[in-house]
Design an enzyme around this catalytic site. Structure first.
Site, PDB file in Angstrom:
ATOM      1  N   TYR A 133     -20.239 -26.707 -23.657  1.00 33.79           N
ATOM      2  CA  TYR A 133     -19.925 -25.626 -24.510  1.00 33.79           C
ATOM      3  C   TYR A 133     -18.869 -26.081 -25.599  1.00 33.79           C
ATOM      4  O   TYR A 133     -18.547 -27.423 -25.369  1.00 33.79           O
ATOM      5  CB  TYR A 133     -19.081 -24.498 -23.678  1.00 33.79           C
ATOM      6  CG  TYR A 133     -18.114 -25.231 -22.945  1.00 33.79           C
ATOM      7  CD1 TYR A 133     -18.413 -25.655 -21.704  1.00 33.79           C
ATOM      8  CD2 TYR A 133     -16.812 -25.445 -23.238  1.00 33.79           C
ATOM      9  CE1 TYR A 133     -17.357 -26.084 -20.649  1.00 33.79           C
ATOM     10  CE2 TYR A 133     -15.772 -26.097 -22.418  1.00 33.79           C
ATOM     11  CZ  TYR A 133     -16.238 -26.619 -21.185  1.00 33.79           C
ATOM     12  OH  TYR A 133     -15.301 -27.385 -20.488  1.00 33.79           O
TER      13      TYR A 133
ATOM     14  N   THR B  18     -11.179 -25.075 -22.623  1.00 33.10           N
ATOM     15  CA  THR B  18     -12.178 -24.362 -22.220  1.00 33.10           C
ATOM     16  C   THR B  18     -11.977 -22.836 -22.049  1.00 33.10           C
ATOM     17  O   THR B  18     -12.798 -22.213 -21.972  1.00 33.10           O
ATOM     18  CB  THR B  18     -12.538 -24.992 -20.867  1.00 33.10           C
ATOM     19  OG1 THR B  18     -13.129 -26.167 -20.860  1.00 33.10           O
ATOM     20  CG2 THR B  18     -13.766 -24.249 -20.034  1.00 33.10           C
TER      21      THR B  18
ATOM     22  N   GLU C  47      10.050 -53.621  -6.754  1.00 32.44           N
ATOM     23  CA  GLU C  47      10.062 -55.094  -6.119  1.00 32.44           C
ATOM     24  C   GLU C  47      10.933 -55.985  -6.626  1.00 32.44           C
ATOM     25  O   GLU C  47      11.520 -55.873  -8.146  1.00 32.44           O
ATOM     26  CB  GLU C  47       8.834 -55.383  -6.027  1.00 32.44           C
ATOM     27  CG  GLU C  47       7.568 -54.863  -5.365  1.00 32.44           C
ATOM     28  CD  GLU C  47       8.189 -54.185  -3.853  1.00 32.44           C
ATOM     29  OE1 GLU C  47       7.826 -53.023  -3.450  1.00 32.44           O
ATOM     30  OE2 GLU C  47       8.866 -54.968  -3.384  1.00 32.44           O
TER      31      GLU C  47
ATOM     32  N   LYS D 291      -5.305 -33.392 -12.464  1.00 28.55           N
ATOM     33  CA  LYS D 291      -6.645 -32.882 -12.473  1.00 28.55           C
ATOM     34  C   LYS D 291      -7.528 -33.968 -11.819  1.00 28.55           C
ATOM     35  O   LYS D 291      -7.457 -35.324 -11.960  1.00 28.55           O
ATOM     36  CB  LYS D 291      -7.266 -32.652 -13.833  1.00 28.55           C
ATOM     37  CG  LYS D 291      -8.587 -32.313 -13.929  1.00 28.55           C
ATOM     38  CD  LYS D 291      -9.036 -32.050 -15.479  1.00 28.55           C
ATOM     39  CE  LYS D 291     -10.595 -31.481 -15.299  1.00 28.55           C
ATOM     40  NZ  LYS D 291     -11.052 -31.175 -16.858  1.00 28.55           N
TER      41      LYS D 291
ATOM     42  N   THR E 122      -7.993 -28.608 -19.920  1.00 26.64           N
ATOM     43  CA  THR E 122      -7.623 -28.899 -18.525  1.00 26.64           C
ATOM     44  C   THR E 122      -7.624 -30.551 -18.565  1.00 26.64           C
ATOM     45  O   THR E 122      -6.947 -31.184 -17.784  1.00 26.64           O
ATOM     46  CB  THR E 122      -8.634 -28.657 -17.376  1.00 26.64           C
ATOM     47  OG1 THR E 122      -9.817 -28.823 -17.721  1.00 26.64           O
ATOM     48  CG2 THR E 122      -8.522 -27.073 -17.163  1.00 26.64           C
ATOM     49  N   ASP E 123      -8.261 -31.072 -19.560  1.00 24.54           N
ATOM     50  CA  ASP E 123      -8.307 -32.489 -19.525  1.00 24.54           C
ATOM     51  C   ASP E 123      -6.862 -33.160 -19.467  1.00 24.54           C
ATOM     52  O   ASP E 123      -6.715 -34.393 -18.951  1.00 24.54           O
ATOM     53  CB  ASP E 123      -9.272 -33.216 -20.677  1.00 24.54           C
ATOM     54  CG  ASP E 123     -10.802 -32.733 -20.300  1.00 24.54           C
ATOM     55  OD1 ASP E 123     -11.737 -33.307 -21.291  1.00 24.54           O
ATOM     56  OD2 ASP E 123     -10.901 -32.287 -19.291  1.00 24.54           O
TER      57      ASP E 123
HETATM   58  N1  DGL Z   1     -12.474 -30.232 -23.851  1.00 25.75           N
HETATM   59  C1  DGL Z   1     -11.824 -30.131 -22.801  1.00 25.75           C
HETATM   60  C2  DGL Z   1     -10.308 -29.742 -22.632  1.00 25.75           C
HETATM   61  O1  DGL Z   1      -9.880 -29.083 -23.589  1.00 25.75           O
HETATM   62  C3  DGL Z   1     -12.602 -29.043 -21.962  1.00 25.75           C
HETATM   63  C4  DGL Z   1     -12.116 -29.270 -20.575  1.00 25.75           C
HETATM   64  C5  DGL Z   1     -11.322 -27.772 -20.193  1.00 25.75           C
HETATM   65  O2  DGL Z   1     -10.627 -27.224 -21.025  1.00 25.75           O
HETATM   66  O3  DGL Z   1     -11.464 -27.268 -18.988  1.00 25.75           O
HETATM   67  O4  DGL Z   1      -9.436 -30.141 -21.888  1.00 25.75           O
END
Ligand code: DGL
Length: 382
Positions: free
Chosen positions: A81, A67, A339, A220, A147-148
């Site tokens: 986007y 992103t 355990e 996340k 971020t994913d």
């Molecule tokens: N397609 C997601 C990624 O590249 C978008 C999310 C992001 O980058 O925040 O992880």
């Protein structure tokens, strides 16, 4: 006109001419000296750019997409986007202030959404990072990333980077085209952190939303909000407030230079899959993973890694076929304790690693051993 007046007029003209000439020379001198100043100033700037400003750190920005490099036709569109659509030069150019804090150069490793970051890309990125960090002209590295799955890449690098130099992974929750995009300031912070001497030796770090987190703890926790990244149980290691980078903690588990994992000669990582635990889950999920060639299985099980009777049957069969089975927790937080039943079934418990990070460590552990007892030790040390 009598002689006296004539002489006075001549003297005045001469005086005016001399004054004008001095002023002109002065102007010429000024113009000349201004030219010299401008050319000296330009020379300084060019030298700073060509050879880098010696007083600033040399930071390499490796771009992978996400992103932070995303854009949309609408400045209010923060979900639909296309991520990974801007090249690194455009991303760096969007933050001209970077040149005041570091000598920044960019390199596009790939330009994808992080959902498509795979094992091959992890190896390519790690090898490039280690190659760059051997260069004494490189003081630190920033990696822009979606971020994913950012936490998986960051944790992988945390375990395989062979240097104490700062490595900071950064992303954004809003695309570059959005109102109040968070990417530019996140990138500025990442370069600032990577240029800070206290950042050395802290392992791979992640920064978004003014926080500095260890790759070991960050995750996340929200689909869209700018405060999505949390270090729930162990907190952040630092913060960026204005122009000030402050550190307060650091991870004590092994990482980077003290890590025994070395990917320099690894061509392919072992396949490790994650299976979710839920009511009425079935043994066939485990059978299918083993049949497809999984060398390790991480279970995102309920609570403290609690598996159903059916799931345990499937997992025990997998272990009998030489698959290493790690119990993690779908809660995404807390310690999955070891355990007695683990010893009975030769299962491994993931300590405080969530399922996606437990998978990263299991892949690297399997490059060394398939012995569950030895694998368990890695979860106690990293
Ligand atoms: N397609 C997601 C990624 O590249 C978008 C999310 C992001 O980058 O925040 O992880």
């Amino acid at each position: 006109m009598n002689m006296t007046k004539w002489l006075g007029a001549v003297l005045l003209s001469v005086l005016l001419l001399v004054t004008a000439a001095c002023a002109n020379t002065g102007t010429q001198e000024n113009t000349q000296s201004e030219k010299e100043n401008v050319s000296n100033e330009t020379k300084e700037k060019n030298k700073a750019v060509e050879t880098g400003n010696k007083s600033l750190s040399n930071i390499k920005v490796l771009a992978t997409g996400g992103t932070i490099a995303g854009s949309s036709n609408s400045d209010t569109d923060t979900t639909g986007y296309k991520s990974g659509s801007l090249g690194i030069d455009k991303v760096i150019a969007s933050v001209p202030q970077l040149k005041d804090i570091a000598n920044v150069t960019g390199e596009q490793v790939v330009n994808v959404g992080s959902e498509n970051v795979d094992n091959a890309l992890l190896l390519k990125l790690a090898k490039r990072v280690n190659e760059l960090l051997k260069d004494d002209q490189v003081d630190g590295i920033v990696i822009t990333h979606g971020t994913d799955t950012l936490e998986e890449t960051a944790y992988f690098l945390h375990l395989v980077v062979k240097s104490d130099k700062p490595v900071v992974v950064v992303g954004s929750m809003r695309p570059a085209s959005a109102i109040s995009a968070d990417g530019p300031l996140n990138l500025y912070h990442a370069v600032k952190i990577a240029s800070t001497k206290e950042a050395k030796g802290k392992g791979v770090m992640v920064t978004l939303n003014d926080r500095i987190a260890s790759a070991r703890f960050i995750t996340k926790t929200n689909t869209t909000t700018t405060d999505a990244f949390k270090s729930l149980e162990h907190g952040y290691i630092g913060e960026v407030a204005g122009e000030v980078v402050s550190f307060y903690n650091e991870p004590i588990r092994k990482h980077t230079s003290e890590s025994e994992f070395d990917v320099s000669n690894i061509k392919e990582l072992p396949q490790v899959d994650i299976l979710y635990g839920y009511q009425n889950d079935q043994k066939y999920l485990y059978d299918a993973a083993v049949k497809a060639g999984a060398k390790g299985i991480v279970v995102a099980a309920a609570g403290n890694g609690t598996m159903s009777t059916e799931a345990i049957k499937g997992a025990a069969d997998a272990v009998k076929k030489d698959v290493v089975l790690v119990r993690s927790s779908r809660t995404g937080n807390g310690i999955v304790t070891h355990e007695k039943t683990d010893d009975e079934h030769h299962f491994v418990s993931s300590d405080s690693l969530n399922p996606q990070k437990a998978r990263i460590l299991l892949m690297l552990a399997l490059t060394k051993t398939k012995d569950p007892v030895k694998v368990q030790r890695y979860y106690e040390q990293y």
